[in-house]
Design a protein around this motif. Structure first.
Motif, short mmCIF file in Angstrom:
data_model
loop_
_atom_site.label_atom_id
_atom_site.label_comp_id
_atom_site.label_asym_id
_atom_site.label_seq_id
_atom_site.Cartn_x
_atom_site.Cartn_y
_atom_site.Cartn_z
N LEU A 30 -6.56 -3.72 -17.92
CA LEU A 30 -7.43 -4.41 -16.97
C LEU A 30 -6.81 -4.34 -15.59
N GLU A 31 -7.53 -3.75 -14.66
CA GLU A 31 -7.02 -3.62 -13.27
C GLU A 31 -8.02 -4.29 -12.34
N GLN A 32 -7.52 -5.20 -11.52
CA GLN A 32 -8.45 -5.94 -10.65
C GLN A 32 -8.95 -5.09 -9.46
N GLY A 38 -1.58 0.64 -7.99
CA GLY A 38 -0.78 -0.46 -7.42
C GLY A 38 -0.14 -0.08 -6.10
N GLN A 39 1.15 -0.37 -6.00
CA GLN A 39 1.87 -0.15 -4.73
C GLN A 39 1.98 1.32 -4.34
N LEU A 40 1.70 2.23 -5.26
CA LEU A 40 1.80 3.65 -4.89
C LEU A 40 0.90 3.95 -3.68
N THR A 282 11.55 -0.48 -8.99
CA THR A 282 11.34 0.96 -8.72
C THR A 282 10.31 1.50 -9.71
N ILE A 283 9.81 2.68 -9.41
CA ILE A 283 8.82 3.30 -10.28
C ILE A 283 9.47 3.63 -11.63
N SER A 284 10.70 4.12 -11.57
CA SER A 284 11.35 4.52 -12.83
C SER A 284 11.63 3.31 -13.71
C1 LIG Z 1 6.47 1.02 1.00
C2 LIG Z 1 7.02 1.16 -0.41
C3 LIG Z 1 7.88 2.22 -0.69
C4 LIG Z 1 8.37 2.37 -1.99
N1 LIG Z 1 9.17 3.45 -2.27
C5 LIG Z 1 9.62 3.64 -3.52
C6 LIG Z 1 10.39 4.80 -3.86
O1 LIG Z 1 10.67 5.66 -3.02
N2 LIG Z 1 10.82 4.93 -5.16
C7 LIG Z 1 10.54 4.00 -6.11
O2 LIG Z 1 10.93 4.18 -7.27
N3 LIG Z 1 9.81 2.89 -5.82
C8 LIG Z 1 9.34 2.69 -4.56
N4 LIG Z 1 8.60 1.58 -4.28
C9 LIG Z 1 8.44 0.54 -5.32
C10 LIG Z 1 7.37 0.92 -6.37
O3 LIG Z 1 6.15 1.21 -5.75
C11 LIG Z 1 7.21 -0.25 -7.35
O4 LIG Z 1 8.46 -0.54 -7.95
C12 LIG Z 1 6.18 0.06 -8.44
O5 LIG Z 1 4.91 0.33 -7.88
C13 LIG Z 1 6.06 -1.14 -9.39
O6 LIG Z 1 5.03 -0.89 -10.32
P1 LIG Z 1 4.27 -2.10 -11.07
O7 LIG Z 1 3.28 -1.45 -11.95
O8 LIG Z 1 5.27 -3.02 -11.65
O9 LIG Z 1 3.56 -2.93 -9.92
P2 LIG Z 1 2.45 -2.56 -8.83
O10 LIG Z 1 2.64 -1.18 -8.34
O11 LIG Z 1 2.52 -3.69 -7.86
O12 LIG Z 1 1.07 -2.61 -9.64
C14 LIG Z 1 0.55 -3.81 -10.14
C15 LIG Z 1 -0.93 -3.64 -10.42
O13 LIG Z 1 -1.42 -4.83 -11.06
C16 LIG Z 1 -2.67 -5.18 -10.50
N5 LIG Z 1 -2.88 -6.64 -10.69
C17 LIG Z 1 -2.22 -7.67 -10.11
N6 LIG Z 1 -2.71 -8.85 -10.56
C18 LIG Z 1 -3.71 -8.55 -11.43
C19 LIG Z 1 -4.62 -9.34 -12.21
N7 LIG Z 1 -4.59 -10.69 -12.18
N8 LIG Z 1 -5.53 -8.70 -12.98
C20 LIG Z 1 -5.58 -7.33 -13.04
N9 LIG Z 1 -4.76 -6.54 -12.30
C21 LIG Z 1 -3.82 -7.14 -11.53
C22 LIG Z 1 -2.55 -4.78 -9.04
O14 LIG Z 1 -3.83 -4.63 -8.44
C23 LIG Z 1 -1.77 -3.48 -9.15
O15 LIG Z 1 -2.65 -2.36 -9.32
C24 LIG Z 1 8.06 1.41 -3.00
C25 LIG Z 1 7.19 0.34 -2.70
C26 LIG Z 1 6.67 0.22 -1.42
C27 LIG Z 1 5.73 -0.93 -1.11
#
Ligand SMILES: Cc1cc2nc3c(=O)[nH]c(=O)nc-3n(C[C@H](O)[C@H](O)[C@H](O)COP(=O)(O)OP(=O)(O)OC[C@H]3O[C@@H](n4cnc5c(N)ncnc54)[C@H](O)[C@@H]3O)c2cc1C
Length: 305
Positions: A30-32, A38-40, A282-284
Motif C-alpha cells: 500500500l503506497e499513499q 519514496g525519497q528516491l 540508506t538505500i542498501s
Molecule cells: C537528498 C537525499 C539524498 C540521498 N542520497 C542517498 C545516497 O546517495 N545513498 C543512499 O543509500 N541513500 C541516500 N538517501 C537516503 C535514501 O533515499 C533512504 O535511506 C531510502 O529512500 C529509505 O527508504 P524507505 O523505503 O525506508 O523510505 P522512503 O524512501 O521514505 O519511502 C517510504 C514510502 O512510504 C510511503 N508512506 C509513508 N507513510 C505511508 C502511509 N501511511 N501509507 C502508505 N504509504 C506511506 C511514502 O509515500 C514513501 O513512498 C538520500 C536521501 C535524500 C533525501
C-alpha cells in the motif's frame, strides 16, 4: 486474507515485496503517493554507494527497481490512503472503504523532512524556498542565499550553493556543526560562506518571492533581517510513524524499535528502512532490512502451516 501487507513503496517496501514474492507469499503493498519510490524522487545527486549499481540520480536508480517490480507478481496499490491500522488484529482500513486483513504487516513508511514551522516556509515553496542545492543551484546563481541546519545535508548544500552564489549564510541553532569532518573542512576553505551558530531563523520574508530572512543570533537580542533570494532548510527528518506510535514501541523521536529480525514489539508486525533506522538511513540498509523481514515472515508462516 493476505500473508503480508506492506505499508510504503520506497526502497524498503519494494525490497520486502520483491523478497516476499520470491518466497511465494501473498503480498499487498500500500503506497499513499501516486508513484512508488519514496525519497528516491528527492535525490538529485549521483548515487554511487549502492554496491554494483551507479545512477545519475534517484529517478535513474528507481528505474532499475521498477523493472523488477514490473515482473514481480505482488499486488501494489498506489494512492492507498490508510485511515486506521489495528496492528494486533493485522487489519488495515482504507479511505476507499476497503478493510484488509493479513497475517503479518511490514511498516516501511520512511521519513519526511522536518519543518522549521516559521512564517513564510510554506508560502514560498517554489518561490525562493529551495528544495535541493544539487537540482536548483543554477536558478540561484548570482544571488545571496541562506541555508538552515548543521548536519551533513545542510553543509553539503551550502557548499554546492557556494559554487554559484556570491554569499551563503549557514544558520545553525547548536554550538557546533554536526556535519562530518570532510564537509566542515571544505567549509572552512570557502570564504563566501558565513556560519552563524547558536542562531535561529525566525521568519522568511518576501512578496512574490523571497526577499529576506529574519535571524535571531542570541535569545533576548532583537532579530535582524538579511537580504537573500533563496532559503534551503535541512534540519533533519521525522519518521512516518504517527499512525502506529500508540500501538508499538518507538524511541523518543518516533523511530520504530525492532529486533535483529526486524520485528517490532507487536508479534508478526515488522518494520524496515528509515522508519526504524535513525542511525544508517540508506538505500542498501533499507533493502537489507526488507529482505530480513521477508525471510523471517516466510519461515514463520511455513512453520505454522
Ligand atoms: C537528498 C537525499 C539524498 C540521498 N542520497 C542517498 C545516497 O546517495 N545513498 C543512499 O543509500 N541513500 C541516500 N538517501 C537516503 C535514501 O533515499 C533512504 O535511506 C531510502 O529512500 C529509505 O527508504 P524507505 O523505503 O525506508 O523510505 P522512503 O524512501 O521514505 O519511502 C517510504 C514510502 O512510504 C510511503 N508512506 C509513508 N507513510 C505511508 C502511509 N501511511 N501509507 C502508505 N504509504 C506511506 C511514502 O509515500 C514513501 O513512498 C538520500 C536521501 C535524500 C533525501
Amino acid at each position: 486474507m493476505h500473508d503480508v501487507i506492506i505499508i510504503g513503496a520506497g526502497p524498503a517496501g519494494l525490497a520486502t515485496a520483491f523478497w516476499c514474492d520470491e518466497l511465494g507469499l501473498d503480498t499487498l503493498v500500500l503506497e499513499q503517493a501516486e508513484q512508488i519510490g519514496g525519497q528516491l524522487h528527492r535525490i538529485y545527486n549521483p548515487i554511487e554507494n549502492y554496491l554494483g549499481v551507479k545512477a545519475r540520480n534517484g529517478e535513474e536508480f528507481l528505474e532499475l527497481f521498477a523493472k523488477d517490480v514490473e515482473t514481480a507478481e505482488f499486488d501494489l496499490w498506489t494512492q492507498a490512503v490508510i485511515t486506521s491500522v489495528d496492528l494486533k488484529a493485522k487489519r488495515v482500513s482504507l479511505a476507499s472503504g476497503e478493510s484488509l486483513q493479513s497475517i503479518s504487516i511490514v511498516i516501511a513508511s520512511g521519513v519526511s523532512p522536518r519543518e522549521l514551522g516559521v512564517p513564510g516556509e510554506k508560502e514560498f515553496v517554489g518561490k525562493g524556498v529551495i528544495e535541493s542545492g544539487a537540482r536548483d543551484r543554477q536558478l540561484f546563481a548570482g544571488h545571496d542565499v541562506c541555508v538552515v541546519g548543521g548536519g551533513d545535508a545542510a553543509v553539503e548544500n551550502a557548499l554546492l550553493l557556494a559554487e554559484v552564489c556570491p554569499t551563503v549564510t549557514l544558520v545553525h541553532r547548536g554550538k557546533k556543526l554536526r556535519a562530518r569532518r570532510e564537509f566542515t573542512e571544505r567549509l572552512q576553505a570557502v570564504h563566501c560562506i558565513t556560519v552563524f551558530t547558536e542562531s535561529v531563523l525566525t521568519r522568511i520574508i518576501g512578496d512574490e518571492t523571497v526577499q529576506a530572512v529574519e535571524i535571531q543570533r542570541k535569545a533576548g537580542i532583537k532579530p535582524f533581517q538579511l537580504a537573500v533570494r533563496g532559503v534551503l532548510i535541512r534540519i533533519g527528518v521525522e519518521p512516518n510513524s504517527q499512525f502506529f506510535r500508540e500501538q508499538l514501541e518507538t524511541d523518543e523521536k518516533g523511530f520504530i524499535k525492532v529486533s535483529s529480525t526486524q520485528e517490532t514489539s507487536v508479534p508478526m508486525v515488522f518494520a524496515a528502512g528509515d522508519v526504524s533506522n535513525p542511525l544508517a538511513p540508506t538505500i542498501s540498509s533499507a533493502a537489507g532490512a526488507g529482505a530480513t523481514a521477508a525471510k523471517v515472515i516466510a519461515a514463520r508462516l511455513s512453520a505454522g502451516r
